[in-house]
Scaffold this motif. Structure first.
Motif, PDB file in Angstrom:
ATOM      1  N   ALA A 141     -43.312  30.472  12.686  1.00 27.48           N
ATOM      2  CA  ALA A 141     -44.117  30.664  11.480  1.00 27.48           C
ATOM      3  C   ALA A 141     -45.334  31.545  11.739  1.00 27.48           C
ATOM      4  CB  ALA A 141     -44.562  29.308  10.932  1.00 27.48           C
ATOM      5  N   TYR A 142     -45.983  31.343  12.878  1.00 29.83           N
ATOM      6  CA  TYR A 142     -47.205  32.100  13.154  1.00 29.83           C
ATOM      7  C   TYR A 142     -46.916  33.531  13.569  1.00 29.83           C
ATOM      8  CZ  TYR A 142     -50.579  28.377  12.442  1.00 29.83           C
ATOM      9  OH  TYR A 142     -51.374  27.427  11.867  1.00 29.83           O
ATOM     10  N   ALA A 143     -45.739  33.804  14.111  1.00 30.93           N
ATOM     11  CA  ALA A 143     -45.380  35.193  14.383  1.00 30.93           C
ATOM     12  C   ALA A 143     -45.317  35.974  13.079  1.00 30.93           C
ATOM     13  CB  ALA A 143     -44.043  35.255  15.122  1.00 30.93           C
ATOM     14  N   THR A 144     -44.696  35.373  12.073  1.00 27.60           N
ATOM     15  CA  THR A 144     -44.638  36.005  10.751  1.00 27.60           C
ATOM     16  C   THR A 144     -46.032  36.170  10.164  1.00 27.60           C
ATOM     17  OG1 THR A 144     -42.443  35.104  10.296  1.00 27.60           O
ATOM     18  CG2 THR A 144     -43.760  35.769   8.397  1.00 27.60           C
ATOM     19  N   ALA A 145     -46.832  35.111  10.248  1.00 25.50           N
ATOM     20  CA  ALA A 145     -48.173  35.149   9.673  1.00 25.50           C
ATOM     21  C   ALA A 145     -49.036  36.218  10.331  1.00 25.50           C
ATOM     22  CB  ALA A 145     -48.834  33.776   9.806  1.00 25.50           C
ATOM     23  N   CYS A 146     -48.999  36.273  11.665  1.00 25.81           N
ATOM     24  CA  CYS A 146     -49.839  37.241  12.377  1.00 25.81           C
ATOM     25  C   CYS A 146     -49.434  38.671  12.057  1.00 25.81           C
ATOM     26  CB  CYS A 146     -49.758  36.986  13.878  1.00 25.81           C
ATOM     27  SG  CYS A 146     -50.650  35.503  14.409  1.00 25.81           S
ATOM     28  N   PHE A 147     -48.136  38.930  11.992  1.00 21.40           N
ATOM     29  CA  PHE A 147     -47.683  40.269  11.645  1.00 21.40           C
ATOM     30  C   PHE A 147     -48.197  40.647  10.251  1.00 21.40           C
ATOM     31  CE2 PHE A 147     -44.719  43.276   9.776  1.00 21.40           C
ATOM     32  CZ  PHE A 147     -44.635  44.239  10.768  1.00 21.40           C
ATOM     33  N   SER A 148     -48.158  39.708   9.340  1.00 18.66           N
ATOM     34  CA  SER A 148     -48.574  39.962   7.963  1.00 18.66           C
ATOM     35  C   SER A 148     -50.074  40.206   7.843  1.00 18.66           C
ATOM     36  CB  SER A 148     -48.185  38.778   7.067  1.00 18.66           C
ATOM     37  OG  SER A 148     -46.797  38.552   7.096  1.00 18.66           O
ATOM     38  N   LEU A 149     -50.863  39.541   8.674  1.00 12.34           N
ATOM     39  CA  LEU A 149     -52.313  39.577   8.533  1.00 12.34           C
ATOM     40  C   LEU A 149     -52.945  40.855   9.056  1.00 12.34           C
ATOM     41  CD1 LEU A 149     -53.166  35.908   9.541  1.00 12.34           C
ATOM     42  CD2 LEU A 149     -53.440  36.926   7.272  1.00 12.34           C
ATOM     43  N   GLY A 150     -52.269  41.537   9.961  1.00 12.83           N
ATOM     44  CA  GLY A 150     -52.890  42.680  10.603  1.00 12.83           C
ATOM     45  C   GLY A 150     -53.669  42.258  11.833  1.00 12.83           C
ATOM     46  N   LEU A 151     -54.038  43.232  12.650  1.00  8.78           N
ATOM     47  CA  LEU A 151     -54.559  42.953  13.990  1.00  8.78           C
ATOM     48  C   LEU A 151     -55.804  42.076  13.999  1.00  8.78           C
ATOM     49  CD1 LEU A 151     -54.416  43.384  17.015  1.00  8.78           C
ATOM     50  CD2 LEU A 151     -55.690  45.513  16.710  1.00  8.78           C
ATOM     51  N   GLU A 152     -56.822  42.449  13.258  1.00  9.88           N
ATOM     52  CA  GLU A 152     -58.094  41.726  13.325  1.00  9.88           C
ATOM     53  C   GLU A 152     -57.926  40.259  12.941  1.00  9.88           C
ATOM     54  OE1 GLU A 152     -62.658  41.908  11.504  1.00  9.88           O
ATOM     55  OE2 GLU A 152     -61.262  43.567  11.149  1.00  9.88           O
ATOM     56  N   ARG A 153     -57.277  40.022  11.811  1.00 12.98           N
ATOM     57  CA  ARG A 153     -57.110  38.638  11.350  1.00 12.98           C
ATOM     58  C   ARG A 153     -56.095  37.885  12.202  1.00 12.98           C
ATOM     59  NH1 ARG A 153     -55.805  39.014   5.182  1.00 12.98           N
ATOM     60  NH2 ARG A 153     -55.962  36.727   5.316  1.00 12.98           N
ATOM     61  N   ALA A 154     -55.106  38.585  12.741  1.00 11.91           N
ATOM     62  CA  ALA A 154     -54.130  37.933  13.620  1.00 11.91           C
ATOM     63  C   ALA A 154     -54.806  37.425  14.891  1.00 11.91           C
ATOM     64  CB  ALA A 154     -53.007  38.899  13.967  1.00 11.91           C
ATOM     65  N   VAL A 155     -55.676  38.235  15.459  1.00 17.66           N
ATOM     66  CA  VAL A 155     -56.406  37.823  16.662  1.00 17.66           C
ATOM     67  C   VAL A 155     -57.271  36.609  16.357  1.00 17.66           C
ATOM     68  CG1 VAL A 155     -58.226  38.507  18.281  1.00 17.66           C
ATOM     69  CG2 VAL A 155     -56.354  40.088  17.758  1.00 17.66           C
ATOM     70  N   GLU A 156     -57.939  36.628  15.221  1.00 21.17           N
ATOM     71  CA  GLU A 156     -58.763  35.479  14.827  1.00 21.17           C
ATOM     72  C   GLU A 156     -57.924  34.218  14.689  1.00 21.17           C
ATOM     73  OE1 GLU A 156     -60.702  36.534  11.222  1.00 21.17           O
ATOM     74  OE2 GLU A 156     -62.049  38.002  12.144  1.00 21.17           O
ATOM     75  N   LEU A 157     -56.760  34.335  14.042  1.00 17.72           N
ATOM     76  CA  LEU A 157     -55.897  33.179  13.829  1.00 17.72           C
ATOM     77  C   LEU A 157     -55.394  32.618  15.154  1.00 17.72           C
ATOM     78  CD1 LEU A 157     -54.422  31.329  11.820  1.00 17.72           C
ATOM     79  CD2 LEU A 157     -52.547  32.984  11.807  1.00 17.72           C
TER      80      LEU A 157
END
Length: 319
Positions: free
Chosen positions: A282-298
């Motif tokens: 689930a988080y692989a999908t979420a991180c890809f969707s969020l973009g780099l900055e927000r993915a790193v934060e998550l």
């Protein structure tokens, strides 16, 4: 007929100088090629039983299986609460948790939008803006009611559909690992279309080495490796499943429940490494969707191990 979806490739390096000969079995399930690799004859026999279990879960979790549970939920849950199995209820609870935690970057209520685009199926097309606008109101995960006492699912909005495509392989891979362990298997690789779970250690004190596909190279090229045992490695990216318009523009299969269109991101691929395979999925999908900055934060908020390949070719490892 649904098309076989080619997986994002993850390479598992199986051999060492002292490694036993691997037993490798493949079956086409979950709309992809599923592989179980074991290392002795007894384990090999058990791995064949595991494919029956994968098929069982597929019937439960698929939106397309007309005799399946999720299919029934999507057709009937607005008119009345639908009682479901423990397995389906468990994965729905997890899917809701990750949907809320990612603010919908992973959204298990995205079914109507997935159906509209149809990417990965023979019905794939680029819908009109008006069609997309019509379904956005059906993606509200807060309108899904999970009754834990009765094990039922209800929808508060007519036309809703749940989709477990972003979590099911992870959940199933961990379940298969648990099944193999219960049968005495202490070492195996479960690869469900690039969604990998490494059971046990490769050797005494030695982790498995897994290579991550380089999107810019042919199959067989990888840009990074990770070392794991008793953990999942799940990669999300847009380079293997997409459709193109008449001008050659590619549309990813990963859709945004905010815009209704495929996500546009500065990430080429993201791999999550976790003992919790469903969460990694689930988080692989979420991180890809969020973009780099927000993915790193998550990833930092959730203390997740990740390898992110950016669109401009940088490799970022977390933590």
């Amino acid at each position: 007929m649904r098309k076989l979806l080619l997986p994002i490739v993850i390479f598992v390096f199986l051999f060492t100088s002292c490694e036993k000969k691997p037993y490798v079995e493949n079956e086409i399930l979950l709309s992809t090629i599923c592989t179980i690799t074991t290392y002795d004859e007894k384990a090999h026999e058990v791995s064949l039983e595991a494919f029956d279990l994968i098929s069982h879960y597929e019937k439960i979790f698929s939106r397309y299986e007309e005799n399946g549970e999720l299919y029934k939920v999507n057709r009937e849950a607005f008119s009345h609460p639908v009682k479901v199995s423990d397995e389906l209820f468990e994965i729905l609870q997890q899917a809701r948790t990750y949907t809320v935690a990612t603010s919908g970057a992973f959204n298990y209520a995205i079914g109507p939008l997935v159906s509209l685009w149809g990417i990965g199926t023979e019905k794939a097309r680029i819908p009109r803006h008006e069609e997309i606008a019509e379904v956005l109101g059906l993606l509200d995960w807060n309108a899904v009611v999970l009754d834990e006492k009765e094990k039922t699912v209800s929808f508060l909005i007519e036309g809703m559909e749940l989709d477990l495509g972003g979590i099911a392989k992870g959940w199933i891979s961990r379940s298969i690992a648990d099944f193999l362990s219960s049968k005495g298997v202490d070492k195996a690789i479960i690869n469900l279309g690039g969604n990998v779970y490494a059971l046990g250690e490769k050797g005494r004190g030695e982790d498995w080495t897994i290579g991550l596909q380089d999107p810019s190279s042919e199959r067989g090229g990888y840009f990074a490796t990770v070392h794991v045992s008793d953990a999942a490695v799940v990669t999300s990216g847009a380079y293997e499943r997409f459709i193109e318009d008449g001008d050659g523009k590619k549309y990813s299969h990963i859709l945004s429940s905010e815009t209704g269109y495929p996500v546009e991101t500065d990430i080429a691929s993201v791999s999550i490494i976790s003992e919790d395979a469903a969460k990694a999925d689930a988080y692989a999908t979420a991180c890809f969707s969020l973009g780099l900055e927000r993915a790193v934060e998550l990833c930092r908020e959730e203390a997740l191990e990740a390898v992110i390949l950016t669109a401009d070719g940088r490799c970022i490892r977390l933590p």
